[in-house]
Design an enzyme around this catalytic site. Structure first.
Site, PDB file in Angstrom:
ATOM      1  N   HIS A  57      42.206  36.042  45.508  1.00  0.00           N
ATOM      2  CA  HIS A  57      43.377  36.460  44.746  1.00  0.00           C
ATOM      3  C   HIS A  57      44.643  36.452  45.603  1.00  0.00           C
ATOM      4  O   HIS A  57      45.703  36.045  45.147  1.00  0.00           O
ATOM      5  CB  HIS A  57      43.126  37.862  44.189  1.00  0.00           C
ATOM      6  CG  HIS A  57      44.154  38.312  43.209  1.00  0.00           C
ATOM      7  ND1 HIS A  57      44.082  37.993  41.873  1.00  0.00           N
ATOM      8  CD2 HIS A  57      45.285  39.029  43.371  1.00  0.00           C
ATOM      9  CE1 HIS A  57      45.122  38.512  41.256  1.00  0.00           C
ATOM     10  NE2 HIS A  57      45.874  39.158  42.133  1.00  0.00           N
ATOM     11  N   HIS A  77      46.210  38.966  34.449  1.00  0.00           N
ATOM     12  CA  HIS A  77      45.556  40.263  34.596  1.00  0.00           C
ATOM     13  C   HIS A  77      44.269  40.235  33.784  1.00  0.00           C
ATOM     14  O   HIS A  77      44.002  41.106  32.965  1.00  0.00           O
ATOM     15  CB  HIS A  77      46.486  41.411  34.176  1.00  0.00           C
ATOM     16  CG  HIS A  77      46.651  42.432  35.261  1.00  0.00           C
ATOM     17  ND1 HIS A  77      46.649  43.767  35.060  1.00  0.00           N
ATOM     18  CD2 HIS A  77      46.802  42.276  36.589  1.00  0.00           C
ATOM     19  CE1 HIS A  77      46.799  44.406  36.211  1.00  0.00           C
ATOM     20  NE2 HIS A  77      46.897  43.514  37.153  1.00  0.00           N
ATOM     21  N   ASP A 120      57.716  42.336  40.156  1.00  0.00           N
ATOM     22  CA  ASP A 120      57.951  41.108  40.925  1.00  0.00           C
ATOM     23  C   ASP A 120      59.353  40.567  40.654  1.00  0.00           C
ATOM     24  O   ASP A 120      60.002  40.018  41.534  1.00  0.00           O
ATOM     25  CB  ASP A 120      56.916  40.040  40.546  1.00  0.00           C
ATOM     26  CG  ASP A 120      55.577  40.271  41.251  1.00  0.00           C
ATOM     27  OD1 ASP A 120      55.567  40.978  42.275  1.00  0.00           O
ATOM     28  OD2 ASP A 120      54.560  39.738  40.788  1.00  0.00           O
ATOM     29  N   GLY A 143      53.877  31.137  40.478  1.00  0.00           N
ATOM     30  CA  GLY A 143      52.668  31.101  39.681  1.00  0.00           C
ATOM     31  C   GLY A 143      51.538  31.841  40.335  1.00  0.00           C
ATOM     32  O   GLY A 143      51.726  32.587  41.300  1.00  0.00           O
TER      33      GLY A 143
END
Lengths: 747, 236
Positions: A54, A100, A122, A536
């Site tokens: 991740h 998510h 973000d 992304g």
């Protein structure tokens, strides 16, 4: 020489313990080499998070390098909290999409809510005020276990969070397919605006500058969330509920306002959200970008409950927390702003210049690690790839039955949750707050006003996972091409895109192949259509092994594309619906009778087979240019792209907006009304402008045909040897109730 | 006109109201912080939409007890204009400046959609600029907008002409029991009420979200125009 790092109260670390943390033998050896000693318990936790799939993109890096990342609008490509484009008039737009998926399957409400929270942070970490969200959702069959509960929870989670913070959700997409029965997808996108000179960064600089921790205290929630998102689900996914975080949108709203106000003082050097892998990734990434080091005193970190270990503090993914680097002399000014907004602010450390991350807790050093080697030294894997065994079988040309009754076929298609209206979902999202929404959910692209200018922004998200499963290269290219087409329908030129690449396990060579092919298809389309990728996220391990025969079941490859375009002038914006009786309808592009992966075969005959429609990037580019020209010149009143369900569905959708009918005739077999040949759109123009529309189409090299007119209360499509003939109201009722019928059903 | 927009922590339509007052109508607009005690001589006070204090308790309950609300109450008592929109309406109810209460919408979901409003009175500073317009279209966006009050209270409101806005159909007809007409299920389809003196209006729909031609709907503009440009005409 190795520095002594003592951790008497913590478990000892060896290769076995490291393996339980998901580190391979190679990775463990590498870590020991980097440190020159055995890692501490806390250091192992930090490393397992930073090197998780991740956070490290270790399986995807080599492929992602194929994306173009620069272009005339790009100010900031991948690598920051969000990508940034220059939209003119002194404004920049920061945007990013993230997944998510895993948490949302385990706990849909909080999983989806915290997805929204993370992406908003973000964006405002870039100094940009969030002004819009998109959500791309994939669910399994509504009859699958828990599925309606998941849909309901995800929609409520997204709604409650975004609505409370006051950021409109202006678009997105929702799909249903059995491949998501055990792994749903929640991809959230946010876009924010900033004045160009106010853009912020996340580069820790200035040795001695304090690190300020702001927002919610740290709790035990979400520990190892990043690691959890780097594993497939087994039968016991319910047991992972403690890895899901809990959202507090009110605190988020306060953080947003306070951070933007603090940035205006000019005293903030850097800021970043504590997202996946919490304080660990924030501190390490900020130092890595700045080429500096950090000193953290975990004893000062505000805690929600007593007794958290340094390991837990470093890895907690408690929400609504930010880390700021501020100028030492102006620390008090910045702290005052956060306190005025009722937020806790704590000095937890400082920037150093030795390139190391030193972490202390209760007067003990619990971690002391080199920053760059750990962040940039994350392993890069070249996973083996293999063409799926059954690919040939998947791509075998399908038999395509003629519709017995084209009207019934159209009505049946519109009557599915897949093709039906998604208003049940987006009515639960505030899509008009901030008063920029010129075109909200439900059209080809959302359109936002850029206040104080004649210009507008257009946003869309697209992907067809069935196409990607049948031919990942074509599917990847198609996602980009369709996004460009959707933007062109509102007259927007694409500036850049953000993506969310959702796949199964990259350790399976067949899935690694899917991934590579999808990325290459996308990259080819990005180059041909001149759309750089500026941000992304990759989400692997979207698969479940419930011990059944045939091994783990992975989702269909789903490379979601969220694209942002610029409309120079909103004065002549076409609608995606028919707006005026008497307008002439012109079909742009020609049909090639393509049914592989089509909604027609899939939803009416349960056949998912054949190669998906070809993507001719040259043709897509010409069509998009033509559409933008027609929109800019104000020659057309309606533009709507042809996608799933083909011409028949596109015409029906164009009728629904204002309940206006249409009368169309074509020299095509009725079956071809459902063909999904790419590079097509329908436009409507006043009779007086039709000649010019046709001439311009010819000049742009786009085949164009006048096929009929808007008017009446029926949709009539006469084809060769059959016709669609239905009251618009009847079709619309089916289309509108297809999803709510499932969701509002009680008992 | 000096217009003050109250900012509670969690207000999120404050900028939108400011934009309409300041940039669309050219008025003097300013933000008033929730713990201020001074309304800075503003003649119009707007309580904007949002989720004040997160609304985790009951919508508007905490905001109603914030420091600025005492000043707003005094302003209202002196006949000053107060407009509460959405969360602002909920705050006015919780503060006791308007009667009744809000319950979660029927269907128990947040609803963001356009509604049609019957304008029941045209003689108030809030509505006089609508002149002969009987039906306006405006967006709603709320989870707790189902207005409730006792039957006696509702009768009193009706008799006193305090029901200013009611959900209706596009033609101005009633349809109180129809979720397509009265989506949140408000008693007597009430969308907005005014106090007895006619200077405090609470409404669930968002006039600030439909006050510019570029957004495709200007039905909310006369409300602000009536309050500001032609100020001076008081109720009854």
């Amino acid at each position: 020489m190795s520095r002594r790092v003592a951790s008497p109260a913590e478990p000892a670390v060896d290769q076995e313990v490291a393996a339980e943390h998901g580190l391979s033998a190679d990775e463990y050896e590498r870590l020991c080499d980097l440190l020159g000693r055995t890692p501490t318990w806390t250091e192992l936790g930090i490393t397992s998070a930073l090197w998780s799939e991740h956070c490290s993109y270790k399986s995807s890096k080599v492929h992602l390098a194929r994306f173009p990342t620069s272009g005339p609008y790009v100010l900031q490509g991948p690598g920051e909290n969000a990508g940034v484009v220059d939209i003119g008039h002194g404004w920049v737009a920061a945007f990013k999409m993230e997944s998510h998926n895993h948490p949302s399957f385990i706990e849909p409400y909080q999983g989806a809510a915290t997805g929204v929270g993370g992406i908003l942070r973000d964006v405002f970490a870039m100094g940009a005020r969030p002004i819009a969200c998109l959500d791309s959702l994939r669910f399994g069959r509504l009859e699958a276990p828990r599925m309606r509960h998941l849909v309901d929870g995800v929609v409520r989670g997204i709604g409650d969070y975004g609505n409370c913070v006051g950021v409109p959700t202006v678009g997105g997409e929702t799909g249903f397919h059995p491949s998501y029965d055990r792994n749903i997808l929640v991809n959230v996108f946010a876009l924010g605006l900033a004045r160009r000179e106010r853009l912020a960064h996340a580069r820790a600089a200035g040795a001695g500058n304090p690190l300020l921790y702001v927002g919610s205290p740290t709790g035990r929630d979400g520990i190892h969330g990043a690691t959890m998102a780097s594993e497939a689900f087994a039968a016991d996914s319910e047991a992972k509920r403690p890895t899901v975080q809990v959202g507090d949108p009110f605190t988020e709203k306060l953080l947003l306002e306070a951070c933007l106000e603090a940035l205006r003082t000019g005293a903030v050097v850097a800021l970043q959200d504590m997202g996946a892998a919490g304080l660990t990734s924030t501190a390490f990434e900020m130092a890595a970008r700045g080429g500096t080091g950090v000193y953290l005193n975990l004893s000062r970190v505000p805690l929600r409950e007593p007794g958290l270990t340094p390991y837990e503090i470093m890895l907690s993914e408690s929400q609504e927390r930010m880390l700021l680097v501020v100028e030492r002399q102006r620390q008090k000014d910045v702290e005052g702003i956060f306190r005025r907004w009722g937020l806790e602010v704590t000095d937890v450390g400082k920037v150093t210049d030795d390139g190391r991350a030193e972490v202390r807790f209760a007067r003990r050093k619990v971690a002391d690690m080199p920053v760059q080697p750990l962040t940039q030294g994350a392993p890069v894997l070249r996973r083996p790839v293999r063409v799926p065994k059954d690919l040939e079988e998947r791509q075998r040309p399908p038999e395509v039955p003629q519709p017995d009754d084209p009207t019934a076929a159209l009505a049946a298609l519109l009557d599915t949750p897949e093709m039906g209206s998604k208003a049940w979902i987006w009515r639960q999202y505030d899509h008009t707050v901030r008063t920029n929404t010129v075109a909200g959910p439900g059209g080809d692209a959302a359109v936002l006003l850029l206040k104080g200018t004649p210009a507008g922004l257009a946003l869309t998200s697209d992907v067809n996972p069935v196409y990607c499963w049948l031919d990942p290269h074509r599917g990847g290219a198609q996602a980009v091409a369709e996004a460009v087409r959707n933007l062109a329908c509102v007259g927007a030129e694409p500036m850049a895109l953000s993506d969310c690449l959702n796949f199964g396990s990259p350790e399976d060579p067949q899935i690694a192949w899917q991934f590579r092919e999808c990325v290459e298809g996308m990259a080819a389309a990005c180059r041909a259509l001149e759309v750089p990728v500026i941000s992304g996220n990759v989400s692997f391990y979207n698969q479940t092994d419930d011990g059944g025969p045939g091994g783990p079941r992975a989702i269909h490859p789903t490379p979601t594309v969220a694209m942002v375009g610029l409309i120079p002038d909103l004065a002549s914006l076409p609608s995606s619906s028919f707006t005026r009786a008497g307008d002439r309808i012109v079909l742009l592009g020609t049909d090639a009778g393509e049914f592989g992966g089509s909604a027609y075969l899939r939803l009416l005959y349960e056949v998912e087979q054949g190669r998906p429609p070809a993507v001719d990037l040259g043709r897509e580019a010409r069509l998009a240019e033509l559409l933008r020209f027609l929109a800019f010149e104000g020659l057309i009143s309606t533009a709507h792209d042809l996608s799933e369900g083909g011409l028949a569905v596109a015409l029906a959708e164009a009728c629904f907006g204002r309940g206006l009918g249409a009368e169309v005739s074509l020299e095509l077999a009725p079956l071809n009304l459902f063909s999904e040949t790419q590079g097509r759109a329908l436009v409507a123009a006043p009779a007086a402008a039709v000649e010019q529309v046709l001439e311009e189409a010819e000049a742009y090299g786009v085949p164009a045909l006048e096929v009929g007119a808007v008017g009446g209360e029926r949709l009539r499509i006469r084809a060769s040897g059959g016709a669609v003939d239905a009251a618009v109201e009847d079709l619309r009722r089916r289309w509108e109730t297809a999803l709510p019928r499932w969701m509002e059903e009680t008992g | 006109m000096r217009c003050g927009i109250v900012v509670f922590p969690g207000s999120n339509c404050d900028h939108d109201v400011y934009h309409v007052l300041k940039h669309v109508l050219g008025q003097e607009a300013m933000f008033l912080w929730h713990d201020a005690t001074d309304l800075k001589d503003c003649e119009l006070i707007v309580l904007p939409g949002g989720f004040a204090y997160g609304d985790y308790l009951r919508a508007g309950a905490m905001a109603a007890r914030s420091r600025i609300m005492s000043a707003v109450a005094r302003h209202a008592e002196r006949g000053g204009l107060v407009l509460g929109i959405c969360n602002g309406f909920q705050v006015l109810l919780e503060a006791g400046l308007l009667p009744g209460a809000m319950r979660p919408n029927r269907g128990l979901r947040f609803l963001c959609q356009d509604v049609y409003l019957r304008l029941e009175r045209h003689d108030l500073p809030f509505t006089h600029a609508y002149r002969d317009v009987r039906v306006a279209r405006m967006p709603i966006a709320h989870a707790e907008g189902c207005y409730v009050a006792s039957d006696e209270e509702l009768d009193r409101l009706e008799a006193g002409g305090q029901v200013v806005l009611r959900y209706g159909d596009a033609g101005g007809g009633r349809g109180d029991d129809d979720p397509a007409v009265n989506p949140n299920g408000s008693a007597r389809a009430i969308a907005g009420i005014v106090n007895r003196q006619g200077n405090v209006l609470g409404m669930m729909p968002h006039p600030e979200r439909c006050a510019e031609a570029v957004l495709g709907n200007e039905d909310g503009l006369p409300l602000f125009r009536g309050l500001t440009e032609e100020h001076g005409r008081t109720a009854r």
